[in-house]
Design a protein around this motif. Structure first.
Motif, short mmCIF file in Angstrom:
data_model
loop_
_atom_site.label_atom_id
_atom_site.label_comp_id
_atom_site.label_asym_id
_atom_site.label_seq_id
_atom_site.Cartn_x
_atom_site.Cartn_y
_atom_site.Cartn_z
N SER A 1 -35.63 22.79 39.56
CA SER A 1 -35.54 22.04 38.29
C SER A 1 -36.95 21.76 37.75
O SER A 1 -37.22 21.90 36.56
CB SER A 1 -34.83 20.69 38.48
OG SER A 1 -33.53 20.87 38.98
N GLU A 2 -37.80 21.35 38.67
CA GLU A 2 -39.20 21.06 38.31
C GLU A 2 -39.85 22.30 37.69
O GLU A 2 -40.50 22.22 36.64
CB GLU A 2 -39.89 20.67 39.62
CG GLU A 2 -41.30 20.19 39.47
CD GLU A 2 -41.93 19.89 40.84
OE1 GLU A 2 -41.20 19.72 41.84
OE2 GLU A 2 -43.15 19.85 40.89
N TYR A 3 -39.64 23.42 38.33
CA TYR A 3 -40.23 24.69 37.91
C TYR A 3 -39.64 25.13 36.55
O TYR A 3 -40.36 25.60 35.67
CB TYR A 3 -39.90 25.70 39.00
CG TYR A 3 -40.94 26.77 39.25
CD1 TYR A 3 -42.28 26.58 38.97
CD2 TYR A 3 -40.54 27.99 39.79
CE1 TYR A 3 -43.20 27.57 39.21
CE2 TYR A 3 -41.46 28.99 40.05
CZ TYR A 3 -42.79 28.78 39.75
OH TYR A 3 -43.70 29.77 40.00
N TYR B 1 -38.30 23.20 34.23
CA TYR B 1 -38.76 22.32 33.14
C TYR B 1 -40.23 22.57 32.81
O TYR B 1 -40.65 22.40 31.67
CB TYR B 1 -38.46 20.86 33.47
CG TYR B 1 -36.96 20.57 33.51
CD1 TYR B 1 -36.10 21.20 32.62
CD2 TYR B 1 -36.41 19.69 34.44
CE1 TYR B 1 -34.73 20.97 32.64
CE2 TYR B 1 -35.03 19.45 34.47
CZ TYR B 1 -34.20 20.10 33.57
OH TYR B 1 -32.84 19.88 33.59
N LEU B 2 -41.00 22.98 33.82
CA LEU B 2 -42.41 23.32 33.53
C LEU B 2 -42.46 24.58 32.67
O LEU B 2 -43.26 24.68 31.74
CB LEU B 2 -43.18 23.51 34.85
CG LEU B 2 -44.69 23.68 34.69
CD1 LEU B 2 -45.32 22.45 34.03
CD2 LEU B 2 -45.35 23.93 36.04
N LYS C 1 -42.70 17.78 30.62
CA LYS C 1 -43.69 17.55 31.69
C LYS C 1 -43.38 16.27 32.45
O LYS C 1 -43.57 16.19 33.66
CB LYS C 1 -45.11 17.52 31.11
CG LYS C 1 -45.60 18.89 30.69
CD LYS C 1 -46.94 18.80 29.95
CE LYS C 1 -47.24 20.10 29.24
NZ LYS C 1 -48.37 19.97 28.29
N GLN D 1 -40.35 15.19 32.76
CA GLN D 1 -39.16 15.57 33.52
C GLN D 1 -39.57 16.29 34.81
O GLN D 1 -38.94 16.10 35.86
CB GLN D 1 -38.27 16.47 32.64
CG GLN D 1 -36.86 16.64 33.16
CD GLN D 1 -36.10 15.34 33.29
OE1 GLN D 1 -36.26 14.44 32.47
NE2 GLN D 1 -35.29 15.23 34.33
N VAL D 2 -40.62 17.08 34.74
CA VAL D 2 -41.16 17.76 35.94
C VAL D 2 -41.48 16.71 37.02
O VAL D 2 -41.13 16.87 38.19
CB VAL D 2 -42.43 18.57 35.57
CG1 VAL D 2 -43.21 18.99 36.80
CG2 VAL D 2 -42.06 19.79 34.73
N GLN D 3 -42.12 15.62 36.61
CA GLN D 3 -42.49 14.57 37.57
C GLN D 3 -41.24 13.88 38.14
O GLN D 3 -41.19 13.54 39.32
CB GLN D 3 -43.40 13.55 36.90
CG GLN D 3 -44.77 14.13 36.58
CD GLN D 3 -45.60 13.14 35.80
OE1 GLN D 3 -45.47 13.00 34.59
NE2 GLN D 3 -46.45 12.42 36.48
N GLU E 1 -38.37 15.29 38.57
CA GLU E 1 -37.73 16.21 39.52
C GLU E 1 -38.45 16.21 40.86
O GLU E 1 -37.82 16.26 41.92
CB GLU E 1 -37.64 17.62 38.95
CG GLU E 1 -36.83 17.75 37.67
CD GLU E 1 -35.40 17.22 37.77
OE1 GLU E 1 -34.90 16.98 38.88
OE2 GLU E 1 -34.79 17.02 36.71
N ARG E 2 -39.79 16.11 40.83
CA ARG E 2 -40.54 16.04 42.09
C ARG E 2 -40.16 14.75 42.84
O ARG E 2 -40.00 14.75 44.05
CB ARG E 2 -42.06 16.11 41.82
CG ARG E 2 -42.92 15.86 43.05
CD ARG E 2 -42.59 16.80 44.21
NE ARG E 2 -42.73 18.19 43.90
CZ ARG E 2 -43.81 18.93 44.16
NH1 ARG E 2 -44.83 18.39 44.78
NH2 ARG E 2 -43.84 20.20 43.83
#
Ligand code: OFO
Length: 168
Positions: free
Chosen positions: A20-22, A24-25, A44, A46-48, A50-51
């Motif tokens: 998901s992180e990947y 959204y990036l 970006k 959202q990336v955080q 997901e992590r």
């Protein structure tokens, strides 16, 4: 101690959160390429998120004496036809993640794993928000219908989003 079945299922879930992180990036990169830096900022953040989701699972497996096993992350889609298509895909992706969380909960219930049940409630609630925020943007984009002024306003609004790590 965590069961082997639950451990394997959470390891698979960690992969989905990092994917998901990947994804959204990759969506942020597409939006940046269109000059929609506010929408890219939303992704970006959202990336955080997901992590954070992945690491929360990581810590849970660790705390319960399990073993984290990381596997290949598939390449995300690179190109999209529009911001609208991109956010619709993000909403679909969140629906898929919700289904995966529900499947984890089904395992916890079938194993009578009260610790996992309690832990997973956080994700059940989080997914309501995850779907709602993507759904809201899809609806706003429908109203705007690609018109310049509306796109600019929404882009400015999404530029305001910041990452606030949830309290564990
Ligand atoms: Fe982790 O919730 Fe989105 O994908």
């Amino acid at each position: 101690m965590i069961s082997q079945k639950m451990q394997d299922a959470i390891n698979a879930m960690i992969n989905k959160e990092i994917y998901s992180e990947y994804l959204y990036l990759s969506m942020a990169a597409y939006l940046d390429s269109l000059g929609l830096s506010g929408m890219a900022n939303f992704m970006k953040v959202q990336v955080q998120e997901e992590r954070f989701h992945a690491m929360k699972f990581y810590d849970f497996v660790n705390e319960r004496g399990g073993r984290i096993v990381l596997t290949d992350i598939k390449a995300p889609q690179v190109d999209f036809n529009s911001a609208m298509e991109l956010f619709e895909m993000a909403l679909k992706h969140e629906e898929f993640v919700t289904k995966s969380i529900n499947e984890l909960m089904d395992i916890a219930l079938s194993e009578n794993d009260h610790a996992a049940k309690s832990f997973l409630f956080w994700y059940v609630d989080e997914q309501v928000e995850e779907e709602a925020s993507m759904d809201q943007i899809v609806n706003q984009l429908k109203m705007i219908d690609g018109k310049g002024h509306g796109m600019l306003m929404l882009d400015r609004e999404l530029a305001q989003r910041t990452f606030n790590p949830p309290v564990k």
